[in-house]
Design a protein around this motif. Sequence first.
Motif, PDB file in Angstrom:
ATOM      1  N   GLY A 148       1.049  -6.412  12.594  1.00 31.89           N
ATOM      2  CA  GLY A 148       2.366  -7.037  12.573  1.00 31.89           C
ATOM      3  C   GLY A 148       2.615  -7.589  11.180  1.00 31.89           C
ATOM      4  N   TYR A 149       3.549  -8.523  11.073  1.00 32.07           N
ATOM      5  CA  TYR A 149       3.906  -9.031   9.755  1.00 32.07           C
ATOM      6  C   TYR A 149       2.916 -10.093   9.317  1.00 32.07           C
ATOM      7  N   GLY A 150       2.538 -10.040   8.032  1.00 31.02           N
ATOM      8  CA  GLY A 150       1.623 -11.058   7.536  1.00 31.02           C
ATOM      9  C   GLY A 150       1.684 -11.155   6.032  1.00 31.02           C
ATOM     10  N   VAL A 151       1.240 -12.296   5.522  1.00 33.74           N
ATOM     11  CA  VAL A 151       1.220 -12.508   4.077  1.00 33.74           C
ATOM     12  C   VAL A 151      -0.228 -12.676   3.659  1.00 33.74           C
ATOM     13  N   PHE A 152      -0.638 -11.886   2.660  1.00 26.59           N
ATOM     14  CA  PHE A 152      -2.031 -11.957   2.223  1.00 26.59           C
ATOM     15  C   PHE A 152      -2.047 -12.356   0.758  1.00 26.59           C
ATOM     16  N   ASP A 153      -2.747 -13.450   0.456  1.00 28.87           N
ATOM     17  CA  ASP A 153      -2.795 -13.952  -0.910  1.00 28.87           C
ATOM     18  C   ASP A 153      -4.192 -13.700  -1.441  1.00 28.87           C
ATOM     19  N   ASP A 154      -4.291 -12.736  -2.355  1.00 24.15           N
ATOM     20  CA  ASP A 154      -5.602 -12.439  -2.931  1.00 24.15           C
ATOM     21  C   ASP A 154      -5.725 -13.265  -4.206  1.00 24.15           C
ATOM     22  N   ILE A 155      -6.440 -14.375  -4.088  1.00 25.36           N
ATOM     23  CA  ILE A 155      -6.408 -15.345  -5.192  1.00 25.36           C
ATOM     24  C   ILE A 155      -7.153 -14.807  -6.413  1.00 25.36           C
ATOM     25  N   THR A 156      -8.186 -13.992  -6.183  1.00 29.92           N
ATOM     26  CA  THR A 156      -8.946 -13.467  -7.331  1.00 29.92           C
ATOM     27  C   THR A 156      -8.082 -12.529  -8.165  1.00 29.92           C
ATOM     28  N   ARG A 157      -7.408 -11.610  -7.482  1.00 26.25           N
ATOM     29  CA  ARG A 157      -6.628 -10.610  -8.245  1.00 26.25           C
ATOM     30  C   ARG A 157      -5.260 -11.147  -8.635  1.00 26.25           C
ATOM     31  N   GLY A 158      -4.902 -12.282  -8.053  1.00 25.66           N
ATOM     32  CA  GLY A 158      -3.602 -12.849  -8.402  1.00 25.66           C
ATOM     33  C   GLY A 158      -2.469 -12.027  -7.827  1.00 25.66           C
ATOM     34  N   GLU A 159      -2.669 -11.445  -6.621  1.00 27.65           N
ATOM     35  CA  GLU A 159      -1.605 -10.654  -5.996  1.00 27.65           C
ATOM     36  C   GLU A 159      -1.308 -11.222  -4.624  1.00 27.65           C
ATOM     37  N   LYS A 160      -0.034 -11.059  -4.219  1.00 29.89           N
ATOM     38  CA  LYS A 160       0.321 -11.505  -2.875  1.00 29.89           C
ATOM     39  C   LYS A 160       1.060 -10.362  -2.206  1.00 29.89           C
ATOM     40  N   TYR A 161       0.615 -10.050  -0.972  1.00 24.52           N
ATOM     41  CA  TYR A 161       1.249  -8.968  -0.213  1.00 24.52           C
ATOM     42  C   TYR A 161       2.000  -9.577   0.954  1.00 24.52           C
ATOM     43  N   MET A 162       3.285  -9.155   1.124  1.00 21.47           N
ATOM     44  CA  MET A 162       4.053  -9.633   2.277  1.00 21.47           C
ATOM     45  C   MET A 162       4.587  -8.413   2.977  1.00 21.47           C
ATOM     46  N   GLY A 163       4.004  -8.131   4.123  1.00 21.67           N
ATOM     47  CA  GLY A 163       4.496  -6.918   4.772  1.00 21.67           C
ATOM     48  C   GLY A 163       3.777  -6.666   6.071  1.00 21.67           C
ATOM     49  N   MET A 164       3.828  -5.410   6.519  1.00 22.36           N
ATOM     50  CA  MET A 164       3.315  -5.060   7.840  1.00 22.36           C
ATOM     51  C   MET A 164       1.835  -4.691   7.758  1.00 22.36           C
ATOM     52  N   TRP A 165       1.140  -4.956   8.877  1.00 23.02           N
ATOM     53  CA  TRP A 165      -0.281  -4.653   8.974  1.00 23.02           C
ATOM     54  C   TRP A 165      -0.532  -3.897  10.262  1.00 23.02           C
ATOM     55  N   GLN A 166      -1.635  -3.163  10.242  1.00 22.88           N
ATOM     56  CA  GLN A 166      -2.077  -2.530  11.470  1.00 22.88           C
ATOM     57  C   GLN A 166      -3.585  -2.354  11.354  1.00 22.88           C
ATOM     58  N   ASP A 167      -4.298  -2.760  12.374  1.00 23.13           N
ATOM     59  CA  ASP A 167      -5.765  -2.609  12.346  1.00 23.13           C
ATOM     60  C   ASP A 167      -6.395  -3.156  11.082  1.00 23.13           C
ATOM     61  N   ASP A 168      -6.009  -4.333  10.718  1.00 25.73           N
ATOM     62  CA  ASP A 168      -6.613  -5.004   9.573  1.00 25.73           C
ATOM     63  C   ASP A 168      -6.261  -4.408   8.214  1.00 25.73           C
ATOM     64  N   VAL A 169      -5.358  -3.415   8.160  1.00 20.98           N
ATOM     65  CA  VAL A 169      -4.976  -2.874   6.835  1.00 20.98           C
ATOM     66  C   VAL A 169      -3.460  -2.930   6.691  1.00 20.98           C
ATOM     67  N   CYS A 170      -3.025  -2.915   5.400  1.00 22.66           N
ATOM     68  CA  CYS A 170      -1.591  -2.924   5.133  1.00 22.66           C
ATOM     69  C   CYS A 170      -1.048  -1.546   5.506  1.00 22.66           C
ATOM     70  N   GLN A 171      -0.032  -1.529   6.342  1.00 21.00           N
ATOM     71  CA  GLN A 171       0.483  -0.247   6.837  1.00 21.00           C
ATOM     72  C   GLN A 171       1.960  -0.457   7.127  1.00 21.00           C
ATOM     73  N   GLY A 172       2.846   0.293   6.429  1.00 21.91           N
ATOM     74  CA  GLY A 172       4.274   0.120   6.672  1.00 21.91           C
ATOM     75  C   GLY A 172       4.926  -0.474   5.435  1.00 21.91           C
ATOM     76  N   ASN A 173       6.087  -1.080   5.657  1.00 22.45           N
ATOM     77  CA  ASN A 173       6.809  -1.648   4.509  1.00 22.45           C
ATOM     78  C   ASN A 173       6.184  -2.945   4.053  1.00 22.45           C
ATOM     79  N   GLY A 174       6.324  -3.176   2.743  1.00 23.49           N
ATOM     80  CA  GLY A 174       5.772  -4.420   2.243  1.00 23.49           C
ATOM     81  C   GLY A 174       6.227  -4.695   0.832  1.00 23.49           C
ATOM     82  N   VAL A 175       5.950  -5.912   0.394  1.00 23.96           N
ATOM     83  CA  VAL A 175       6.291  -6.337  -0.969  1.00 23.96           C
ATOM     84  C   VAL A 175       5.030  -6.891  -1.597  1.00 23.96           C
ATOM     85  N   VAL A 176       4.781  -6.544  -2.864  1.00 26.91           N
ATOM     86  CA  VAL A 176       3.644  -7.163  -3.562  1.00 26.91           C
ATOM     87  C   VAL A 176       4.187  -7.798  -4.833  1.00 26.91           C
ATOM     88  N   VAL A 177       3.776  -9.045  -5.073  1.00 23.00           N
ATOM     89  CA  VAL A 177       4.108  -9.649  -6.366  1.00 23.00           C
ATOM     90  C   VAL A 177       2.788 -10.037  -7.010  1.00 23.00           C
TER      91      VAL A 177
END
Length: 1654
Positions: free
Chosen positions: A1159-1188
Motif C-alpha cells: 500500500g502507500y508508504g513513505v521510506f526515508d533512507d537516511i544514509t543515502r539521503g533519499e525519501k520515497y513516497m509511493g506504493m509498496w507491495q511485498d516489502d518492495v516499492c512497486q507502482g507509482n511513487g516520488v523520490v526526492v
Amino acid sequence: MDSKKGRSTEAEGSKERGLVHVWQAGSCSGTPERLSGWGGKTVLQAALGAKHGVLLTEDGVVYSFGTLPWRSEPAEICPSSPILENALVGQYVVTVAAGSFHSGAVTESGIVYMWGENSAGQCAVANQQYVPEPNPVSISDSETSPLLAVRILQLACGEEHTLALSISREIWAWGTGCQLGLITTTFPVTKPQKIEHLAGRVVLQVACGAFHSLALVQCLPSQDLKPVPERCNQCSQLLITMTDKEDHVIISDSHCCPLGVTLSESQAENQASIAISPSTETLHSQGEVFENTLAENDLPATELNVGNGQTTSSDAISSQQDMGTTEMPSARNTPSYPDTQAVNEYVQKLSDLSVRKNSENGEKPVPSQPLIEEAIPNLHSPPTTSTSALNSLVVSCASAVGVRVAATYEAGALSLKKVMNFYSTAPCEPGTQAGSSSTGPEGLKDSREEQVKQESMQGKKSSSLVDIREEESEGGSRRLSLPGLLSQVSPRLLRKAARVKTRTVVLTPTYSGEADALLPSLRTEVWTWGKGKDGQLGHGDVLPRLQPLCVKCLDGKEVIHLEAGGVHSLALTAKSQVYSWGSNTFGQLGHSDFPTTIPRLAKVDNENGVWSVAAGQDYSLFLVDTEDFQPGLYYSGRQDPTEGDSLPENHSGTKTPVLLSCSKLGYISRVTAGKDRYLALVDKNIMGYIASLHELAATERRFYSKLSDIKSQILRPLLSLENLGTASTIQLLQEVASRFSKLCYLIGQHGASLSSFLHGIKEARSLVILKHASLFLDSYTEYCTSITNFLVMGGFQLLAKPAIDFLNKNQELLQGLSEVTDENTQLVEILNTLFFLPTRRLHNYAKVLLKLATCFEVTSPEYQKLQDSSSCYESLALHLGRKRKEAEYTLGFWKTFPGKMTDSLRKPERRLLCESSNRALSLQHAGRFSVNWFILFNDALVHAQFSTHHVFPLATLWAEPLSEEAGAVNGLKITTPEEQFTLISSTPQEKTKWLRAICQAVDQALRGTSELPPYGSGSVQRQEPPISRSAKYTFYKDPRLKDATYDGRWFSGKPHGRGVLKWSDGKMYSGMFRNGLEDGYGEYRIPNKALNKEDHYVGHWKEGKMCGQGVYSYASGEVFEGCFQDNMRHGHGLLRSGKLTSSSPSMFIGQWVMDKKAGYGVFDDITRGEKYMGMWQDDVCQGNGVVVTQFGLYYEGNFHLNKMTGNGVLLSEDDTIYEGEFSDDWTLSGKGILTMPNGDYIEGYFSGEWGSGIKITGTYFKPSLYESDKDRPKVFRKLGNLAVPADEKWKAVFDECWRQLGCENPGQGEVGKAWENIAVALTANRRQHRDSPEILSRSHTQTLESLEFIPQHVGAFSVEKYDDIKRYLIKACDTPLHPLGRLMETLVAVYRMTYVGVGANRRLLQEAVKEIKSYLKRIFQLVRFLFPELPEEGSTIPLSAPLPTERKSFCTGKSDSRSESPEPGYVVTSSGLLLPVLLPRLYPPLFMLYALDNDREEDIYWECVLRLNKQPDIALLGFLGVQRKFWPVTLSVLGDTKKVLPTTKDACFASAVECLQQISTTFTPSDKLKVIQQTFEEISQSVLASLQEDFLWSMDDLFPVFLYVVLRARIRNLGSEVHLIEDLMDPYLQHGEQGIMFTTLKACYYQIQREKLN
C-alpha cells in the motif's frame, strides 16, 4: 475522675480501696496502725520523707502529714491529721514525691509544684530557706525557640536535689550536689537544667537516694549503635578501639571519660599502688601515671581486681604466654593466694554452677560474681569491674591486672592452668601497664595495642572487650557474631560456622514496634551518679560520679523499676528478682554477700518472686507474690533494740528479709518507705475483683519466669550445640526459638505492665490484654504455628544425637518445667507438653477475665468487653488445640506411610485433612487394575498412582458436584489449570464429606495462613470458595506454557484478568488475560540470546496474539509502532531502523499487510539521503511513487521491485527536466525528452546514469523566442500526474479510525454503535493510563471527562449546534485517547515524516497542499457520520438571530443586508470546521515548502522592501502616489499630538502596519483574511480621523495607501503567506469583501517586485 469511675466501681466497693497503713521502721514484729486523723478517701499514691509524708487521693488532691516546719501557721507545723494542700486544689495532680525534707507534685498538664525545705535550692526557688506552699516550677527548654514549657511525667526527690522526667523522656535537675548530674560547680541550681549526658536517650524512670540518683534508660535499638561518634567529645580519645592479634580481633569500647569522675586531693596523692579502680584518670597523654583512689576505709589499696568474669563460662582465655607459675609475684605487696587448692575448689564450684544455674533451690547465681570471692575472704574492699554484655550470649569479662578475658556460654570447666595464667601476668612488667589490654607480658609490639592500652587506662573497667580465641582442647561451638560490630572470631571458627549456614539465631527477640509502644520496655540499662562512698552507685567502687554512668552488669537483666534508699539502691527485674547494692550495714540489701558495691541478687523468698519494692533510709521492703495471690510484705534492714537489750547504742539489722504478718489487712497494692516509718496502700477484696487482678498479674509474672527458664536452660544451650541435625531441622528449631523469644518478651512486658497497673486506679477496661488483645492473639498464634510445623516434621526426634543426649541428661529439669508428674512419661511427650505450655496460658486468661466480668453488672459495657475478650482467648485456645491435633494427625500419617513419595510431600506447614486409603474415592473411567489414592492436604490435593503422583495446588483447584443426570453417581468434578477429572465416591455421604473438605481447604488456602477465628465468635465458613481468584501456578504440560509460571487472576481454571506469565526461557508477559489467553493490554518481553538484549512489545492483544495498537522494540534496535493482527504487523505502522549512528538508519511509515509493507508508504533512507513516497507491495516499492534526494533531485514515476522502471519525470535543482523511460535507479534508458532551464530541449533515445554522462541519440530543439512565456514550464503543470493521488494516501490510517468506530467500510455502520465505541475507547484508555507511570495532567483529565458527554442534537440545525460540534472536535483532537484525536495525531506524524528533512523539497508543495485537502475531505466524512445532522459541504446554516444589519459596507457605503458575502462559519465547509484543528499542527512543514517554492520571488520582493523602507514617511507616501489629503498631518504618540515632519519615519498608519504584521502569527487562511480585513479598517480609521468627514474609498485611492502599509509592515515571507491563503481559502470567499481585500494584498506583493523597475 469520679464520674469516669463511678460506673466501673459500683460493683467493687470503691470505699474499700487505697487504705493507708503505717508501720514504724526498725521492728519486724510491730503491727501497722491506720494513719491518725485520716478519713476514708481512696489514696492512689503516698510518699514519705524523713519526718513527713504526702498522700495523693484518687480525685487528684494532695494532703501532707507529719512534721512540716515550713508551714507558716504554727498549728500546722505538727498537725494531728493530714492537711489539705490548698494551693493544689483545682489542679488535678497525677503523681507526688517526697525528699527528706521537701515535697513535689505533678499535675495532669505536666506542671511541677514544689514546697518544703529549700536551703539547697531543692524546691527550685532562689535564696529562700523554706517554701511554705506548693509553688509552680517553670521548666523551659532553651534549645527550642520560642521557649516551650516542658511537660513533666514523673518526679523524684533526694535530700538536697530533685529530678524531673519530661514527656520527651529527658531528665531535668535542680538543687545541690554532684547527684544532679549537671556540668556545673555553682550550687545551688535553682533553675531546672537538662542532664545533657543522657540527652537523646529514652529515660523510663528516675529515683533519688539521699545523695545519689538512678535512672532507668531504654537500650538503644541495635541500628542506632552504628553512627557512634569516633572520639569522646570531652577528652577526645577514641571511643572504640580494635586490636588485631594473630588469629583473632579484640574490640574494646571501654572508654570512660575522666570528667565523669571526681577525685579528692587526699586520694590523688597515692600514686604508688597498682590496683586500678574504675576511676583512674590519665594525667597526660601517655597515660603512664595512675592514681589509685583509696576506699574510704583506707585498706591497703592492693586488692586484685578480678571482678566479674562471666561465670557461665568454661573457657576463660588466658594470656598468650603461659607464665608457668601459679603464684603471684608478691613484689608489690600483692597478697598471694592462701593456697591454690582454694582457687581450684572455687573454680570447680563455679563450673558446676555454670549450666545448672543452681536449679536445686531455684535460685540463679548472678553471672557477675567476682571470680575469687570466697577464695580470698579477707578482701573487703569493693572489686572494681562491672561487665557489659555486648550480646546476650557473648559476654565480656573481667580484667585481671591488665588481662582481659572473654568467654562464651558453654558447659565445661575452667582449666586451672588457664585460671592461673589469668591471674599471673606479672603486674610489675614495664611493658604491660595495669589496665592495658595487651594480653601477655611480651610488651606492646604494635601501635594498635598502644592505642588500646591508652583507652583502657581511662580506668573504666565496665569493658565490652571481647577476645575470643579458639582453643584446641575444647572445640565447643560458640556464638559467632556480635551485633553492630565485626565478627571477632578466628578463621577456624568461621570455617566451622560455614558448615551450617543457619546456625546463628539470636535469642534476643525481634522486638515488635507495636508491643514496645504499648508496654514497658524490658531492654533497659541502669545509669547512676552522685555520691558513692557506700557503693550505692553500683560501679564496683566508692567514688562519686558527676555524670550518669551505666551500671554495666545490669545490662540484659531486664530491670523494670528502680528504688533508692538513703545509701543503697534496689533494681526490680521483669523476672521478679531484686538486685541490690550500696550500704549493707543493717542487712538492708537482703543478702550478706561481699562486696556490696556491685548489684547482687537479694535473697528474699526462694519460692516466690518480688513484684514491688521500696527503699527507706536504712531498710528495704519487698512485696512478694504468695500462693494464694495475696501479696506478702518482707522487711530487711535496721532492727531497733527492744527494752531489755544490753547494747542499746548498737543498732543491728536483719540477717535475711523477714515476712511481716499483714494478710488480714487485705491486698497491698503499693509500699512506700521513709526514714522511721513505712506505709502500705491496701485494697479490700470486694467480690473477688482485686484478687482476680492479683491472680492475673502473679500468674503472668510466674509464667514469664518459666518461659525465661525454658529459654535460658533449654533453648539456648540446645541451639549452641554443634551438629543439631540437618539444616532444615535447625531452621525449624530456630523458627520455634525466635517465636518463643518474641512471645516470652511480650509476656515479660505484660507482667511488668500489670505490676504498674496494680499501683494505679485498677480500671478493668484499661487492661492491655483487653485493649490490645490482637497483640497477644497474634504472638500466640505465630508461636503455635512454628511449634506445630516443627512437630509435623518429626519434632524433637529429628534432632541429632548430641541434642538428644543433652535433652536426656536434663530430663528431670524438663519434667519440672513442664509440670509432668508421671515418672514414666516419654521424653518426646514431656517436650511436647513443655512447648505447648503457652496454649494453656490462654485458658487462664479466659478464666480470669471471666472472673473479672462477674464483678460487674451484666448490662455494663465492662461486663460485655470482659466477656467478649474471655471468649476470644478461649476460642483461640481451642483453635490452637485443634491445630495441635491436626499436626499430630499429620505426623501420624507420615509415620504410617513412610516412603519416597510421602517424604517428597512432607513439608512443615502442610497438614493432612483426609485421604482415601479406604478406597472411598476413585477416578472415573479408571482401568481395572489401576490404584488411585487421593490425599487432601491444606494446600494441595495429591493424586497418587503406582509409581507416580501428582500434586494439585488448592489455590488453583475448582471442585463442583456433578448432577445425577450427568451419569456420574456421587461424582465430583475437579478442574485444575491443565486437567479435568471426575472423582466417584462410594456413597452420597462420602461425596458430601469430600466436597466440603475440598471446598473448605481451597477457601482456607486462598485466605492465606489458617486465620484466627474472628475474635469473639466462631469462624463463619463460606459455602464455597470463589470461582474468580488470585493465585500463582506453574504449568507442567501445556505445550505452549510448559514450565511457565503464572501469577494473577483466575476464573474457573483459566487465567482471566490481570496477571504475569513468565516462561522458563526468560520470556515474560504481563497484562490482561481472558479465558487463559493474553487478551487486552499487555507487555511482552523475549530475550534474544545472540544479541544479549530482548525484544519488547507493549500494546494490545486478542486471543493470545498481538492485535491492535502496539510498540514492538526489536533486540536489533528496530522499533515498530503501529497496528498488529495475529502476531503480525498489519495496518498502519512506523518502523525505525537503527539509530542515526548505526550502519543503515532508515524510517518507514505506511501500510503493512501480513508483516510486509504494502500500500502507500513513505521510506526515508537516511544514509543515502533519499525519501520515497509511493506504493509498496511485498516489502518492495512497486507502482507509482516520488523520490526526492537531499541534493534537490526529484523523480516521479513508475517503480518495479524497488527500481525506477518505466515512465517517469526527473527534475534537477536547476530545473533541467527529463521525461521518458527509465531502467534502473536514476538510469535513463529509452525514449525521452530532456528540457534545459532556458527552454531548449532534446528529444530522442537516452541511456546512462543521471549525473555521470548520458549517451543521447536525438534531436536538439531551440524554441522560438516569441512563443508565449507561459508555455515554458509546461512540464511543471504536469507534475504530480505520476505520483500517488492524495486520496489514495494513508488509507490504512482512516480505515483504522473507521474500524474503531465499528464500521467495516467508510460510512457504513450505526452511529449509536460508533458513539458507544468512542465511550468504551475513552474509558479503557483512561483505565490503562491510570496504571501507567505517566500521570495524566489535570487539564487532560478534564478534557477526557468533558468528552464523555455525547453531544445531543434535537430540532433544526443552528449556528449554536455548529459551534458545539466545533468545540467537541477541538477537544476530541486534543487527546490521543479519542479515536479522532488518535487519527489527528497519526496524520500529523505521517505528514511531518513526509515533508520534513529530505522531504522539504519545493517540488512537493502541490502534493502537500493536495494531501491537506484530502485529509479535510476524509475527516469531514467521519464527522458527518458521527453528526448526521451536519449539512453537507457548502450548504448554509440559517441564522437563529439576525445580526445587527446597520453596518457600512467597506467599499460601497450602502447599508448591506449581507447577501453578497456571507460571513465564514455560516457556510458549512470542511476547511472552516477542520482547518483550525488541523493546520496549526501541520503548519511548520507546509509553510517551509511555500517558503522554498517562492524563494526567488521573495528575495526580489525583500530587496525592494528594504530599499524603499530607507525613506522617511512623507517621501515614501509621495513616491507611492498617495493622495495628499490622505497624508496624516499630526500624530498622536502616547497621548501627545506631534506634527509629521519630513524626517518622521515609521509613524504614519502605525496601527494598520502593526495589525498587518500579525498575519505571520496566524495559521488558517480565514484567520489571515480577518487580519487583512482589520488592516483595511485601521487605515480607514486613521484617514477618518484626519479628514474629519465621511468619504468613500475608491480602489485607486486605497491601493497606494495599502501598498505603503505593506511596505512598512516588512513581512519577510509575504509571498508564502499569499500563496498559502490562495491555495487553502474557502472558495465561497473569493468574491466577497475579504476576497477583494486579499486580491489587493496580492496585487501589492507583485507591485513591490515590479517597483524595482521604476
